[in-house]
Design a protein around this motif. Structure first.
Motif, PDB file in Angstrom:
ATOM      1  N   ASN A   1     -16.234  19.520 -19.475  1.00 17.26           N
ATOM      2  CA  ASN A   1     -16.193  18.256 -20.198  1.00 17.26           C
ATOM      3  C   ASN A   1     -14.757  17.771 -20.383  1.00 17.26           C
ATOM      4  OD1 ASN A   1     -15.136  19.764 -22.345  1.00 17.26           O
ATOM      5  ND2 ASN A   1     -17.123  19.971 -23.357  1.00 17.26           N
ATOM      6  N   LYS A   2     -14.582  16.684 -21.117  1.00  9.51           N
ATOM      7  CA  LYS A   2     -13.248  16.083 -21.276  1.00  9.51           C
ATOM      8  C   LYS A   2     -12.279  17.005 -22.014  1.00  9.51           C
ATOM      9  CE  LYS A   2     -14.632  13.538 -25.457  1.00  9.51           C
ATOM     10  NZ  LYS A   2     -14.772  12.191 -26.073  1.00  9.51           N
ATOM     11  N   HIS A   3     -12.817  17.986 -22.739  1.00 10.63           N
ATOM     12  CA  HIS A   3     -11.976  18.951 -23.445  1.00 10.63           C
ATOM     13  C   HIS A   3     -11.657  20.177 -22.586  1.00 10.63           C
ATOM     14  CE1 HIS A   3     -12.682  16.561 -27.005  1.00 10.63           C
ATOM     15  NE2 HIS A   3     -13.995  16.724 -26.872  1.00 10.63           N
ATOM     16  N   GLY A   4     -12.255  20.220 -21.385  1.00 15.70           N
ATOM     17  CA  GLY A   4     -11.988  21.333 -20.468  1.00 15.70           C
ATOM     18  C   GLY A   4     -12.921  22.506 -20.600  1.00 15.70           C
ATOM     19  N   TRP A   5     -13.971  22.377 -21.447  1.00 15.45           N
ATOM     20  CA  TRP A   5     -14.911  23.481 -21.642  1.00 15.45           C
ATOM     21  C   TRP A   5     -16.165  23.297 -20.784  1.00 15.45           C
ATOM     22  CZ3 TRP A   5     -11.648  26.428 -23.635  1.00 15.45           C
ATOM     23  CH2 TRP A   5     -10.846  26.091 -24.730  1.00 15.45           C
ATOM     24  N   CYS A   6     -16.772  24.420 -20.405  1.00 15.74           N
ATOM     25  CA  CYS A   6     -18.036  24.371 -19.664  1.00 15.74           C
ATOM     26  C   CYS A   6     -19.170  23.984 -20.616  1.00 15.74           C
ATOM     27  CB  CYS A   6     -18.333  25.728 -19.023  1.00 15.74           C
ATOM     28  SG  CYS A   6     -17.160  26.191 -17.745  1.00 15.74           S
ATOM     29  N   GLU A   7     -20.251  23.485 -20.044  1.00 17.85           N
ATOM     30  CA  GLU A   7     -21.384  23.048 -20.864  1.00 17.85           C
ATOM     31  C   GLU A   7     -22.646  23.796 -20.465  1.00 17.85           C
ATOM     32  OE1 GLU A   7     -21.610  18.815 -20.378  1.00 17.85           O
ATOM     33  OE2 GLU A   7     -20.104  18.463 -21.935  1.00 17.85           O
ATOM     34  N   LYS A   8     -23.416  24.189 -21.472  1.00 15.84           N
ATOM     35  CA  LYS A   8     -24.661  24.915 -21.222  1.00 15.84           C
ATOM     36  C   LYS A   8     -25.755  23.936 -20.811  1.00 15.84           C
ATOM     37  CE  LYS A   8     -23.377  28.246 -24.822  1.00 15.84           C
ATOM     38  NZ  LYS A   8     -23.741  28.866 -26.104  1.00 15.84           N
ATOM     39  N   VAL A   9     -26.665  24.401 -19.946  1.00 18.07           N
ATOM     40  CA  VAL A   9     -27.805  23.565 -19.554  1.00 18.07           C
ATOM     41  C   VAL A   9     -28.904  23.701 -20.606  1.00 18.07           C
ATOM     42  CG1 VAL A   9     -27.317  23.779 -17.087  1.00 18.07           C
ATOM     43  CG2 VAL A   9     -28.874  25.409 -18.176  1.00 18.07           C
ATOM     44  N   LYS A  10     -29.819  22.755 -20.599  1.00 17.90           N
ATOM     45  CA  LYS A  10     -30.967  22.825 -21.496  1.00 17.90           C
ATOM     46  C   LYS A  10     -32.015  23.757 -20.902  1.00 17.90           C
ATOM     47  CE  LYS A  10     -30.311  18.040 -23.018  1.00 17.90           C
ATOM     48  NZ  LYS A  10     -30.879  16.669 -22.973  1.00 17.90           N
ATOM     49  N   LYS A  11     -32.939  24.217 -21.715  1.00 18.69           N
ATOM     50  CA  LYS A  11     -34.039  25.043 -21.211  1.00 18.69           C
ATOM     51  C   LYS A  11     -34.844  24.229 -20.204  1.00 18.69           C
ATOM     52  CE  LYS A  11     -34.622  28.354 -24.980  1.00 18.69           C
ATOM     53  NZ  LYS A  11     -35.556  28.960 -25.940  1.00 18.69           N
ATOM     54  N   GLY A  12     -35.210  24.887 -19.109  1.00 19.48           N
ATOM     55  CA  GLY A  12     -35.954  24.205 -18.059  1.00 19.48           C
ATOM     56  C   GLY A  12     -35.061  23.646 -16.968  1.00 19.48           C
ATOM     57  N   GLU A  13     -33.730  23.623 -17.188  1.00 22.19           N
ATOM     58  CA  GLU A  13     -32.783  23.129 -16.190  1.00 22.19           C
ATOM     59  C   GLU A  13     -32.107  24.310 -15.496  1.00 22.19           C
ATOM     60  OE1 GLU A  13     -31.416  18.985 -18.466  1.00 22.19           O
ATOM     61  OE2 GLU A  13     -29.984  20.640 -18.212  1.00 22.19           O
ATOM     62  N   ALA A  14     -31.778  24.115 -14.220  1.00 23.74           N
ATOM     63  CA  ALA A  14     -31.082  25.162 -13.467  1.00 23.74           C
ATOM     64  C   ALA A  14     -29.605  25.163 -13.824  1.00 23.74           C
ATOM     65  CB  ALA A  14     -31.260  24.938 -11.974  1.00 23.74           C
ATOM     66  N   GLY A  15     -29.072  26.341 -14.052  1.00 22.93           N
ATOM     67  CA  GLY A  15     -27.654  26.469 -14.367  1.00 22.93           C
ATOM     68  C   GLY A  15     -27.072  27.725 -13.764  1.00 22.93           C
ATOM     69  N   LEU A  16     -25.767  27.758 -13.642  1.00 19.26           N
ATOM     70  CA  LEU A  16     -25.062  28.916 -13.096  1.00 19.26           C
ATOM     71  C   LEU A  16     -25.066  30.038 -14.135  1.00 19.26           C
ATOM     72  CD1 LEU A  16     -23.177  30.237 -10.942  1.00 19.26           C
ATOM     73  CD2 LEU A  16     -21.269  29.180 -12.179  1.00 19.26           C
ATOM     74  N   LEU A  17     -25.528  31.218 -13.730  1.00 17.66           N
ATOM     75  CA  LEU A  17     -25.558  32.373 -14.629  1.00 17.66           C
ATOM     76  C   LEU A  17     -24.168  32.991 -14.711  1.00 17.66           C
ATOM     77  CD1 LEU A  17     -27.026  34.571 -16.319  1.00 17.66           C
ATOM     78  CD2 LEU A  17     -27.482  35.761 -14.157  1.00 17.66           C
ATOM     79  N   ILE A  18     -23.649  33.054 -15.932  1.00 23.85           N
ATOM     80  CA  ILE A  18     -22.380  33.738 -16.168  1.00 23.85           C
ATOM     81  C   ILE A  18     -22.587  34.761 -17.281  1.00 23.85           C
ATOM     82  CG2 ILE A  18     -20.940  31.801 -15.414  1.00 23.85           C
ATOM     83  CD1 ILE A  18     -20.510  31.103 -18.385  1.00 23.85           C
ATOM     84  N   SER A  19     -21.902  35.888 -17.198  1.00 25.38           N
ATOM     85  CA  SER A  19     -22.061  36.926 -18.225  1.00 25.38           C
ATOM     86  C   SER A  19     -20.689  37.332 -18.755  1.00 25.38           C
ATOM     87  CB  SER A  19     -22.792  38.139 -17.669  1.00 25.38           C
ATOM     88  OG  SER A  19     -22.133  38.644 -16.528  1.00 25.38           O
ATOM     89  N   LYS A  20     -20.620  37.503 -20.048  1.00 24.67           N
ATOM     90  CA  LYS A  20     -19.345  37.772 -20.710  1.00 24.67           C
ATOM     91  C   LYS A  20     -18.799  39.135 -20.302  1.00 24.67           C
ATOM     92  CE  LYS A  20     -17.101  36.794 -25.079  1.00 24.67           C
ATOM     93  NZ  LYS A  20     -17.292  36.274 -26.451  1.00 24.67           N
ATOM     94  N   VAL A  21     -17.511  39.165 -20.003  1.00 23.33           N
ATOM     95  CA  VAL A  21     -16.831  40.413 -19.664  1.00 23.33           C
ATOM     96  C   VAL A  21     -16.152  40.940 -20.928  1.00 23.33           C
ATOM     97  CG1 VAL A  21     -15.017  41.487 -18.265  1.00 23.33           C
ATOM     98  CG2 VAL A  21     -16.467  39.690 -17.289  1.00 23.33           C
ATOM     99  N   ASN A  22     -16.542  42.135 -21.347  1.00 20.79           N
ATOM    100  CA  ASN A  22     -15.926  42.772 -22.515  1.00 20.79           C
ATOM    101  C   ASN A  22     -15.927  44.282 -22.322  1.00 20.79           C
ATOM    102  OD1 ASN A  22     -18.611  43.561 -23.082  1.00 20.79           O
ATOM    103  ND2 ASN A  22     -18.931  41.808 -24.438  1.00 20.79           N
ATOM    104  N   ALA A  23     -15.526  45.007 -23.357  1.00 23.30           N
ATOM    105  CA  ALA A  23     -15.418  46.467 -23.240  1.00 23.30           C
ATOM    106  C   ALA A  23     -16.761  47.119 -22.954  1.00 23.30           C
ATOM    107  CB  ALA A  23     -14.816  47.042 -24.529  1.00 23.30           C
ATOM    108  N   LYS A  24     -17.844  46.576 -23.502  1.00 18.97           N
ATOM    109  CA  LYS A  24     -19.180  47.147 -23.306  1.00 18.97           C
ATOM    110  C   LYS A  24     -19.787  46.738 -21.960  1.00 18.97           C
ATOM    111  CE  LYS A  24     -19.495  49.162 -27.354  1.00 18.97           C
ATOM    112  NZ  LYS A  24     -19.481  50.632 -27.451  1.00 18.97           N
ATOM    113  N   ASN A  25     -19.377  45.565 -21.473  1.00 23.06           N
ATOM    114  CA  ASN A  25     -19.926  45.042 -20.207  1.00 23.06           C
ATOM    115  C   ASN A  25     -18.782  44.646 -19.279  1.00 23.06           C
ATOM    116  OD1 ASN A  25     -22.875  44.911 -21.086  1.00 23.06           O
ATOM    117  ND2 ASN A  25     -21.901  43.632 -22.646  1.00 23.06           N
ATOM    118  N   PRO A  26     -18.079  45.647 -18.743  1.00 22.77           N
ATOM    119  CA  PRO A  26     -16.904  45.345 -17.910  1.00 22.77           C
ATOM    120  C   PRO A  26     -17.287  44.894 -16.501  1.00 22.77           C
ATOM    121  CG  PRO A  26     -17.241  47.718 -18.044  1.00 22.77           C
ATOM    122  CD  PRO A  26     -18.294  47.092 -18.914  1.00 22.77           C
TER     123      PRO A  26
END
Length: 631
Positions: free
Chosen positions: A420-445
């Motif tokens: 968006n205009k602020h530079g952040w990604c936007e989540k899709v609504k339920k029922g819409e196709a979106g790119l799956l991304i998963s958070k990288v952290n110490a538990k899920n490297p």
């Protein structure tokens, strides 16, 4: 005379009991109505939590328990139980442990291998694949599984990317070795699974195994200090380019090995593995899963649709693995009597289409399809624990606490997430196709790829929703419905844009294979000079003794597909190019395009002026390139 009730009066329940009963029934009704998957979700979450807690307890106690450690313990606890059954021969837990010890002793004596060194393994499905893998693991080596379907340039790329000290080659792959040997780095020591060699400077392994000691190598060689240390390199299937060596840690192996257990498999099960061992589904979920359970596995040299069910009956198989198109291959086999007469109760894998899922159940009986989602190098996994047809899994608030992920908007034209205009990604609504991304952290490297920092960085998204956050880009488009079920929609590389619209290749191929003369369809996008995006093209395999009916094909696509999704070009092939994991190969077809001067297969073009598919001649091809024909 007094009645029975007067002599023995029935006890009267307290006044609150009827109200409590009504309340419980009401709660049960409300739960069924509003939260129908509550108990299934709870059971699954408890399993996930229990396994994670067990691993965490080991860590807190200062113990790092790996899958290899579990195997060695099982070899002591149940030495005579069959671990592998291969071509009718039984290899017990003790047999496999002792032979892997011999292999470890050979390399300990003949090679200056240090803990952490890489050894590449180019072998087909056979017990010695596992013996060599375990033997090298006992020396603390990182083992790189090479895809035996990959040849020459691509194979040399794979070898160089993981920088091995040694290359071990199976006896049935000496022809492949001969191709790459002149170009192989001189500092790579080559060993073959044979007693003698005709190649100069190539060592033999089988003769040395026979005279080697069965004693275990020093325990400090294989002891792991950290669950996050690398132990394997498993190559991506290369559907969209050259394979990449995904770094696999002890932690990932433990997670993969828990898959069969999470789906309800037990130590009494017999698991049938027909997938190639160089792939994570067979090695981590299959072999690792057998070890986690203490179960038995039947290993097949190569998947055979015609022998599949007879093998299952012969060995009393109860759990099977599938991937990609394997289930469809089974459904395409001629119908036989007694196809439901088997003991298979679970089928675990991913990539089965809805129509094939239903046909498989109808034809082969009450087998629970356990579909899951997970990438070899990924840090997120979904498991369809409810059996919902078509879904790869289900999520809820608690699951997202442990494994944070999101589906975000994606720009197919720019091939990047929408910001968006602020530079952040936007989540899709339920029922819409979106790119799956998963958070990288110490538990899920995310451990990345060996020998390629650029590819590792390319899979990461920074500053997604806030400053400093980091996410793994799966490259997969998913849809989450209003019941929180997740559905695989397409790969980013498999989705193309035409006429300003996004075209999902899976949707188009599903429509095409509904035609009775089509065996298989591989849909992709090709570039056309002077046009934005990519035009749809379908590579087709016809059924046996069937002929291509262009009129019916035209009616099918224009009836069931939007105009922008109708393939403009058709290519009829005799054989579909597949990866070793039964995924359709696309990138070579994309490169070849639709040029009749270089392609010998029959080509056809969707001529809208004639409302028909017509033969794509050189003259017609020139007119398309020059813009004389409007697309």
């Amino acid at each position: 005379m007094r009645g029975w009730d007067d002599l023995y009066p029935l006890p009267v329940p307290p006044s609150w009991v009827p109200g409590a009963a009504v309340g419980i029934l009401s709660l049960h009704f409300i739960q069924k109505l509003l939260f129908p998957y509550f108990w299934a979700d709870l059971r699954y979450l408890l399993k996930v939590f229990t396994y994670g807690l067990r691993v965490e307890m080991y860590r807190l106690q200062g113990r790092v328990v790996t899958v290899l450690d579990k195997f060695v313990k099982l070899a002591e606890k149940q030495p005579h139980k069959p671990f592998l059954i291969y071509e009718g021969t039984i290899h017990t837990y003790r047999d496999v442990d002792r032979r892997s010890n011999r292999i470890a002793q050979v390399f300990l004596q003949h090679e200056a291998l240090k803990k952490g060194d890489t050894v590449a393994l180019l072998m087909g499905n056979e017990p010695d694949f596992i013996h060599v893998w375990f033997g090298l693991a006992k020396l603390g080596c990182v083992v790189a599984f090479l895809n035996f379907n990959v040849r020459f340039r691509s194979l040399l790329h794979c070898v160089s990317s993981c920088e091995p000290k040694i290359l071990v080659v199976g006896a049935d792959l000496l022809g492949t070795l001969e191709e790459i040997l002149p170009k192989l780095q001189k500092d790579v020591s080559v060993w073959i699974m044979a007693k003698d060699s005709t190649f100069p400077s190539v060592h033999t392994l089988l003769d040395k195994i026979e005279t080697a000691s069965e004693d275990p190598v020093p325990a400090n060689r294989c002891s792991a200090n950290n669950l996050k240390s690398a132990v394997l390199y498993i190559f991506t299937s290369g559907t969209t380019g050259l394979p990449k060596a995904a770094v696999i840690s002890h932690l990932q192996i433990l997670k993969g090995a828990a898959g069969l257990w999470a789906f309800g498999a037990t130590s009494e099960d017999i698991i049938y593995i027909t997938l190639p061992l160089y792939h994570s589904a067979a090695s981590l979920l299959g072999i690792g899963g057998c070890i986690e359970l203490g179960a038995t596995c039947v290993l097949k040299k190569k998947f055979s649709a015609s022998q599949f069910w007879s093998d299952c009956k012969r060995y009393n198989v109860t759990v099977i693995q599938y991937i990609g198109e394997l289930c469809r291959y089974l459904c395409n086999q001629p119908v036989k009597e007694g196809e439901k007469n088997h003991k298979v109760r679970l089928a675990v894998g991913n990539g089965v289409r809805n129509d094939v899922w239903r046909e498989f159940l109808d034809r082969f009986g009450a087998v629970k399809i356990c579909e899951f989602y997970g990438a070899t190098e990924g840090n997120i996994c979904f498991m369809n624990h409810t059996g919902k047809i078509g879904s790869v899994g289900r999520t809820n608030f608690f699951y997202k606490l442990f494994f944070p992920f999101d589906l975000i908007k994606y720009d197919f034209q720019k091939d990047e997430p929408i910001r968006n205009k602020h530079g952040w990604c936007e989540k899709v609504k339920k029922g819409e196709a979106g790119l799956l991304i998963s958070k990288v952290n110490a538990k899920n490297p995310f451990f990345g790829y060996a020998g390629n920092k650029r590819h590792t960085e390319k899979k990461l998204l920074c500053e997604v929703f806030k400053k400093g956050d980091l996410y793994f880009n799966t490259g997969d488009l998913m849809v989450q419905d209003h019941d929180n079920f997740l559905y695989f929609w397409d790969r980013i590389g498999d989705t193309f844009r035409w006429k300003g619209e996004n075209v999902a290749t899976t949707e188009v191929s599903d429509v095409i294979v509904m035609v009775d003369f089509i065996q298989e369809a591989n849909v992709y996008g090709v570039s056309v000079p002077g046009h934005e995006g990519k035009a749809g093209m379908a590579s087709l395999i016809l059924k046996h003794n069937a002929s291509l009916d262009l009129e019916q094909m035209y009616k099918q696509v224009v009836t069931y597909l939007p105009s922008y999704a109708c393939p403009l070009f058709l290519r009829v092939q005799e054989k579909m190019e597949m990866t070793g994991t039964f995924k359709q190969q696309k990138f070579q077809l994309v490169d070849e395009g639709f040029n009749p001067s270089t392609i010998t297969d029959p080509l056809y073009f969707l001529d809208n002026s004639k409302k028909a598919y017509v033969s794509l001649t050189k003259e017609l091809h020139e007119m398309i390139l020059s813009g004389k024909i409007k697309l």
